[in-house]
Design a protein around this motif. Structure first.
Motif, mmCIF file in Angstrom:
data_model
loop_
_atom_site.group_PDB
_atom_site.id
_atom_site.type_symbol
_atom_site.label_atom_id
_atom_site.label_comp_id
_atom_site.label_asym_id
_atom_site.label_seq_id
_atom_site.Cartn_x
_atom_site.Cartn_y
_atom_site.Cartn_z
ATOM 1 N N VAL A 69 49.747 12.254 49.508
ATOM 2 C CA VAL A 69 50.384 11.973 48.217
ATOM 3 C C VAL A 69 49.628 12.666 47.086
ATOM 4 O O VAL A 69 50.208 13.370 46.249
ATOM 5 C CB VAL A 69 50.448 10.448 47.967
ATOM 6 N N MET A 70 48.307 12.466 47.061
ATOM 7 C CA MET A 70 47.504 13.031 45.981
ATOM 8 C C MET A 70 47.450 14.554 46.072
ATOM 9 O O MET A 70 47.487 15.252 45.047
ATOM 10 C CB MET A 70 46.085 12.452 46.029
ATOM 11 N N GLY A 71 47.380 15.077 47.283
ATOM 12 C CA GLY A 71 47.329 16.526 47.465
ATOM 13 C C GLY A 71 48.571 17.228 46.961
ATOM 14 O O GLY A 71 48.499 18.312 46.376
ATOM 15 N N ASP A 72 49.743 16.615 47.174
ATOM 16 C CA ASP A 72 50.985 17.194 46.663
ATOM 17 C C ASP A 72 51.053 17.091 45.144
ATOM 18 O O ASP A 72 51.616 17.966 44.474
ATOM 19 C CB ASP A 72 52.194 16.482 47.276
ATOM 20 N N TYR A 73 50.509 16.024 44.603
ATOM 21 C CA TYR A 73 50.538 15.821 43.152
ATOM 22 C C TYR A 73 49.603 16.790 42.439
ATOM 23 O O TYR A 73 49.947 17.341 41.387
ATOM 24 C CB TYR A 73 50.143 14.374 42.848
ATOM 25 N N LEU A 74 48.418 17.010 43.002
ATOM 26 C CA LEU A 74 47.420 17.900 42.401
ATOM 27 C C LEU A 74 47.558 19.287 43.016
ATOM 28 O O LEU A 74 46.781 19.700 43.876
ATOM 29 C CB LEU A 74 46.012 17.324 42.601
ATOM 30 N N THR A 75 48.554 19.992 42.555
ATOM 31 C CA THR A 75 48.921 21.297 43.106
ATOM 32 C C THR A 75 47.780 22.303 42.960
ATOM 33 O O THR A 75 47.080 22.318 41.956
ATOM 34 C CB THR A 75 50.165 21.832 42.363
ATOM 35 N N GLU A 76 47.630 23.158 43.950
ATOM 36 C CA GLU A 76 46.664 24.258 43.850
ATOM 37 C C GLU A 76 47.281 25.414 43.074
ATOM 38 O O GLU A 76 48.433 25.788 43.281
ATOM 39 C CB GLU A 76 46.261 24.743 45.248
ATOM 40 N N TYR A 77 46.500 25.984 42.166
ATOM 41 C CA TYR A 77 46.951 27.121 41.365
ATOM 42 C C TYR A 77 46.096 28.344 41.698
ATOM 43 O O TYR A 77 44.924 28.215 42.062
ATOM 44 C CB TYR A 77 46.843 26.807 39.872
ATOM 45 N N PRO A 78 46.666 29.543 41.568
ATOM 46 C CA PRO A 78 45.880 30.742 41.886
ATOM 47 C C PRO A 78 44.719 30.915 40.915
ATOM 48 O O PRO A 78 44.835 30.619 39.720
ATOM 49 C CB PRO A 78 46.899 31.872 41.754
ATOM 50 N N LEU A 79 43.606 31.390 41.435
ATOM 51 C CA LEU A 79 42.424 31.662 40.623
ATOM 52 C C LEU A 79 42.556 33.038 39.971
ATOM 53 O O LEU A 79 43.478 33.800 40.289
ATOM 54 C CB LEU A 79 41.188 31.556 41.504
ATOM 55 N N PRO A 80 41.656 33.400 39.056
ATOM 56 C CA PRO A 80 41.808 34.678 38.341
ATOM 57 C C PRO A 80 41.883 35.899 39.250
ATOM 58 O O PRO A 80 42.512 36.893 38.882
ATOM 59 C CB PRO A 80 40.549 34.717 37.461
ATOM 60 N N LYS A 81 41.266 35.823 40.417
ATOM 61 C CA LYS A 81 41.342 36.905 41.401
ATOM 62 C C LYS A 81 41.647 36.307 42.759
ATOM 63 O O LYS A 81 41.287 35.173 43.047
ATOM 64 C CB LYS A 81 39.999 37.659 41.478
ATOM 65 N N ASP A 82 42.305 37.080 43.606
ATOM 66 C CA ASP A 82 42.516 36.639 44.978
ATOM 67 C C ASP A 82 41.174 36.591 45.695
ATOM 68 O O ASP A 82 40.235 37.314 45.369
ATOM 69 C CB ASP A 82 43.460 37.588 45.706
ATOM 70 N N GLY A 83 41.104 35.749 46.718
ATOM 71 C CA GLY A 83 39.882 35.634 47.488
ATOM 72 C C GLY A 83 38.976 34.533 46.973
ATOM 73 O O GLY A 83 39.313 33.787 46.046
ATOM 74 N N TYR A 84 37.819 34.419 47.569
ATOM 75 C CA TYR A 84 36.842 33.399 47.194
ATOM 76 C C TYR A 84 36.258 33.764 45.834
ATOM 77 O O TYR A 84 35.739 34.856 45.642
ATOM 78 C CB TYR A 84 35.747 33.322 48.250
ATOM 79 N N TYR A 85 36.352 32.828 44.878
ATOM 80 C CA TYR A 85 35.956 33.124 43.504
ATOM 81 C C TYR A 85 34.561 32.567 43.251
ATOM 82 O O TYR A 85 34.297 31.378 43.460
ATOM 83 C CB TYR A 85 36.956 32.509 42.526
ATOM 84 N N LEU A 86 33.660 33.440 42.778
ATOM 85 C CA LEU A 86 32.259 33.067 42.610
ATOM 86 C C LEU A 86 31.785 33.482 41.221
ATOM 87 O O LEU A 86 31.958 34.639 40.825
ATOM 88 C CB LEU A 86 31.401 33.751 43.688
ATOM 89 N N TRP A 87 31.201 32.540 40.495
ATOM 90 C CA TRP A 87 30.720 32.876 39.156
ATOM 91 C C TRP A 87 29.287 32.388 38.955
ATOM 92 O O TRP A 87 28.805 31.506 39.667
ATOM 93 C CB TRP A 87 31.644 32.299 38.083
ATOM 94 N N LEU A 88 28.633 32.998 37.966
ATOM 95 C CA LEU A 88 27.277 32.624 37.591
ATOM 96 C C LEU A 88 27.348 31.660 36.417
ATOM 97 O O LEU A 88 27.876 31.998 35.352
ATOM 98 C CB LEU A 88 26.459 33.860 37.211
ATOM 99 N N ASN A 89 26.830 30.453 36.604
ATOM 100 C CA ASN A 89 26.798 29.460 35.540
ATOM 101 C C ASN A 89 25.510 29.652 34.745
ATOM 102 O O ASN A 89 24.436 29.188 35.128
ATOM 103 C CB ASN A 89 26.857 28.052 36.132
ATOM 104 N N CYS A 90 25.605 30.356 33.624
ATOM 105 C CA CYS A 90 24.419 30.691 32.832
ATOM 106 C C CYS A 90 23.759 29.465 32.221
ATOM 107 O O CYS A 90 22.545 29.464 31.972
ATOM 108 C CB CYS A 90 24.789 31.678 31.726
#
Length: 707
Positions: free
Chosen positions: A255-276
């Protein structure tokens, strides 16, 4: 005695006749796991659990809407069928100046149905909707037990423990029911459920209001127990024990998984950023020449790392201040909602763009030092009639929330940001405001605040479909139902800030994610995962694998300085390798099955299975010094739906190491050394059967424990 037997026969015949007629009713919504039968006025007459075969006759179905001028009981309103298309049935009626619509829907391959409720003011004058009782069902036969479930977040100085659902339980299975809204109050017993909430909403003439959606899900008990195993005082988790069957948990995860839809990230693939903000504390604060030089140096290094997609700007509103510290330029922004440009931030962002790195920003929706709209002190919350205001502005005020939305858009557009985050306070409880100019009813306005904030997030999502939208503390008082439109959330608290039970940072990460999934039912793709270069005491690889088991994206939360490309190649080789692996296997990381129970239980291993069809991956972690053994059933319980024989290989090291070949239905029994992580690849094979030899007397921990 004869009269009693005759009466029993008549009752039995009538019950059988009712059940047959209900089953044959054309007014029914049905999915793979559940069916709901309706009478001609759209009231529920029976719910059938198609997983167990159990039928639950409903003797009463009501919804009570209390207005400032009348009380409407939908059981008395002659609702008429207005639409019956596919697996969607709608009913419409009117009473006391409202047009009322109920819509039943169910997706074919799911185990639950939804019932939407909307009202429209057709009276020609304002109507105040005071309280609503919905999901009000009386069952002809009592369940064995009933229980209310909240999100299990607890903190003395804040009102957490937001509502999620109720469980109606029988020995074989039962129902989960609720409203997709965090502030309902339950009235439940073994034979009934009613859920109350207080909109306190002024409905303008002609206005239509969509109210929280009701849902009912069916489940079958799987005989495995989800339970807490906390032996220390946690920071924000309720210490009260609550045991659930795994079947209940999975029904609510759907139920919760359908409600909280996944949206595409800024780039395809695994998205990795540096938290400064976490990686370099010297960069926190107002952007100036010195900090701009520091950011540019760090961005040059980030480019050399060859595995990072984005670098965050660690000062609020793209350079105007330190977190929850004064920022006069932001306080001065007026009705135009235009973010002032910081020339040092301009230089940093231009440099990032020249390197092909994205940037991000964040803000505090409320803070004692953040005086948004200083030109409008009347926007602040007024907790008492005719009383003084407090520092926080009122997000229940639609005019103010629209301004806040425009200022956020201005920041994203000005600097072409690919990620935006909110921290500190946003939704508050209790949310009481008596200011008569705010566009909400005086008093309790938590419904307006919830509606404004969640609508703002969804407006941002529609405007920026691939923006990584992230929440930290701001929605913790609104629980899982408030997370629509987001890409990521800060789990329970800041990773590494609660190290009870002598857990490492990565152990703490998995501990938080386990509660996200099993008590809050939040889907895997929303987890925020942090990776550490040096702070993880069990090693960088242990940190990487903990993050990969958790989500489709991660932040790097510390940094190792270097000066040459060859140094960078050595330092970042593990992260590059595993990001490439994650890119290739992104589909497997979107969802998971938790194994072995809560992480950091005494002497316990933990893990996750990520299986699609007949192949996938299994992560296993042992946070304890001693070797332990685990046992995983190779069945559909871990998501293994196809295939008959499988190879299992340890792919943690440089070369795969065969662990065995097993038939479907076998238990895969294996050891894992102390303080280590292991990634196992499972795939179909025609190789000969081979098993790990298990020493006599070995006690393997079951993947799905029974208590």
């Amino acid at each position: 005695m004869l009269k009693t037997k005759v009466l029993l026969v008549i009752v039995a015949v009538l019950s059988l006749s009712w059940a047959v007629n209900a089953a044959q009713s054309p007014l029914a919504v049905r999915s793979r796991g559940i069916a709901v039968n309706l009478d001609a006025h759209g009231r529920i007459t029976a719910i059938k659990n198609l997983i167990t075969g159990a039928n639950y006759p409903v003797s009463a179905d009501d919804c009570r809407i209390v207005l400032d001028s009348a009380t409407i009981s939908l059981s008395d309103v002659p609702m008429k069928l207005s639409s019956n298309i596919g697996n969607s049935i709608a009913f419409t009626g009117s009473a006391s100046g409202l047009e009322i619509t109920r819509v039943y829907t169910a997706a074919a391959n799911r185990g639950y149905f939804n019932r939407d409720l909307s009202i429209k003011n057709i009276s020609g004058k304002p109507i105040v909707v005071k309280t609503i009782m919905d999901c009000s069902l009386v069952f002809a036969k009592p369940f064995a037990s009933a229980a209310f479930h909240d999100d299990n977040m607890s903190r003395p100085d804040m009102l957490y423990e937001t509502s999620v659902n109720v469980f109606m339980r029988n020995p074989v299975g039962g129902l989960c029911a609720g409203l997709k809204y965090p502030y309902f109050k339950p009235d439940i017993a073994n034979d009934h459920v009613s859920l109350y909430y207080e909109p306190n909403y002024r409905l303008k003439p002609g206005e239509k209001l969509d109210l929280p959606t009701m849902f009912v899900a069916a489940y079958k008990k799987l005989g495995c127990t989800v339970r807490k195993a906390i032996t220390w005082k946690t920071r924000v988790l309720s210490m009260k024990q609550e045991e659930m069957d795994l079947g209940e948990v999975r029904a609510m995860q759907q139920v919760m998984g359908d409600y909280l839809t996944e949206y595409p990230l800024p780039k395809d693939g695994y998205y990795l950023w540096l938290n400064c903000y976490w990686a370099d504390k010297t960069l926190r604060g107002r952007m100036d020449a010195q900090r701009a030089d520091g950011y540019i140096k760090l961005m040059d290094e980030a480019k050399m790392a060859k595995c990072l997609d984005l670098v965050t700007i660690g000062s609020v509103w793209c350079g105007w201040g330190l977190f929850i510290k004064p920022a006069p330029e932001i306080d001065a922004v007026g009705a135009d909602a235009v973010l002032p440009r910081n020339p040092f931030t301009d230089r940093v962002v231009e440099h990032a763009q020249s390197l092909g790195l994205a940037t991000s920003g964040f803000c505090e929706p409320n803070a004692a030092t953040r005086h948004y709209r200083k030109d409008h002190p009347d926007f602040r919350i007024q907790p008492k009639p005719n009383g003084p205001t407090v520092a926080d502005n009122c997000h229940a005020n639609p005019e103010y929330e629209d301004w806040f939305y425009k200022l956020t858009c201005s920041a994203i557009d000005t600097y072409h940001l690919q990620k935006w985050a909110w921290d500190h306070s946003w939704m508050k409880r209790p949310m009481i405001c008596y200011n008569p100019t705010h566009g909400h009813e005086p008093g309790n306005c938590e419904f307006d605040e919830y509606r404004n904030v969640t609508d703002m997030i969804m407006k941002l999502r529609q405007r920026y479909p691939r923006e990584l939208l992230e929440i930290y503390w701001g929605l913790k008082e609104a629980g899982p139902w408030s997370l629509r439109g987001l890409s990521s959330l800060e789990n329970l608290y800041e990773n590494g800030q609660d190290t009870g039970h002598n857990m490492s940072i990565a152990d703490d990460l998995r501990f938080q994610h386990w509660y996200n999934h099993n008590y809050r039912f939040i889907p895997t793709h929303l987890d925020l995962a942090q990776i550490y270069m040096t702070r993880e005491r069990n090693g960088h690889l242990y940190s990487i694998l903990s993050a990969l088991s958790a989500s489709t994206h991660a932040s790097l939360a510390d940094w190792t300085p270097f000066t040459t490309q060859s140094e960078a190649d050595k330092i970042f080789a593990p992260l590059r390798r595993w990001k490439a692996w994650a890119n290739a296997n992104q589909a497997y990381l979107r969802d998971r099955v938790d194994l072995f129970g809560q992480p950091i239980r005494t002497d316990g291993i933990d893990g996750t299975a990520h299986i699609i069809g007949d192949k996938g991956f299994i992560f296993v972690f042992n946070p304890w010094p001693e070797e332990h053994w685990g046992s995983i059933p190779l069945t559909d319980t871990i998501g293994l739906e196809k295939g008959s024989k499988f190879s299992l290989d340890n792919i943690t090291g440089d070369a795969p190491k065969r662990l065995g070949v097993y038939k479907k239905g076998d238990n895969f029994v294996f050891p894992i050394p102390g303080k280590s992580a292991m990634l196992i690849e499972l795939k179909p094979t025609n190789d000969a059967i081979s098993h790990i030899i298990v020493p006599t007397g070995t006690k393997a921990q079951p993947a799905f424990p029974r208590y």
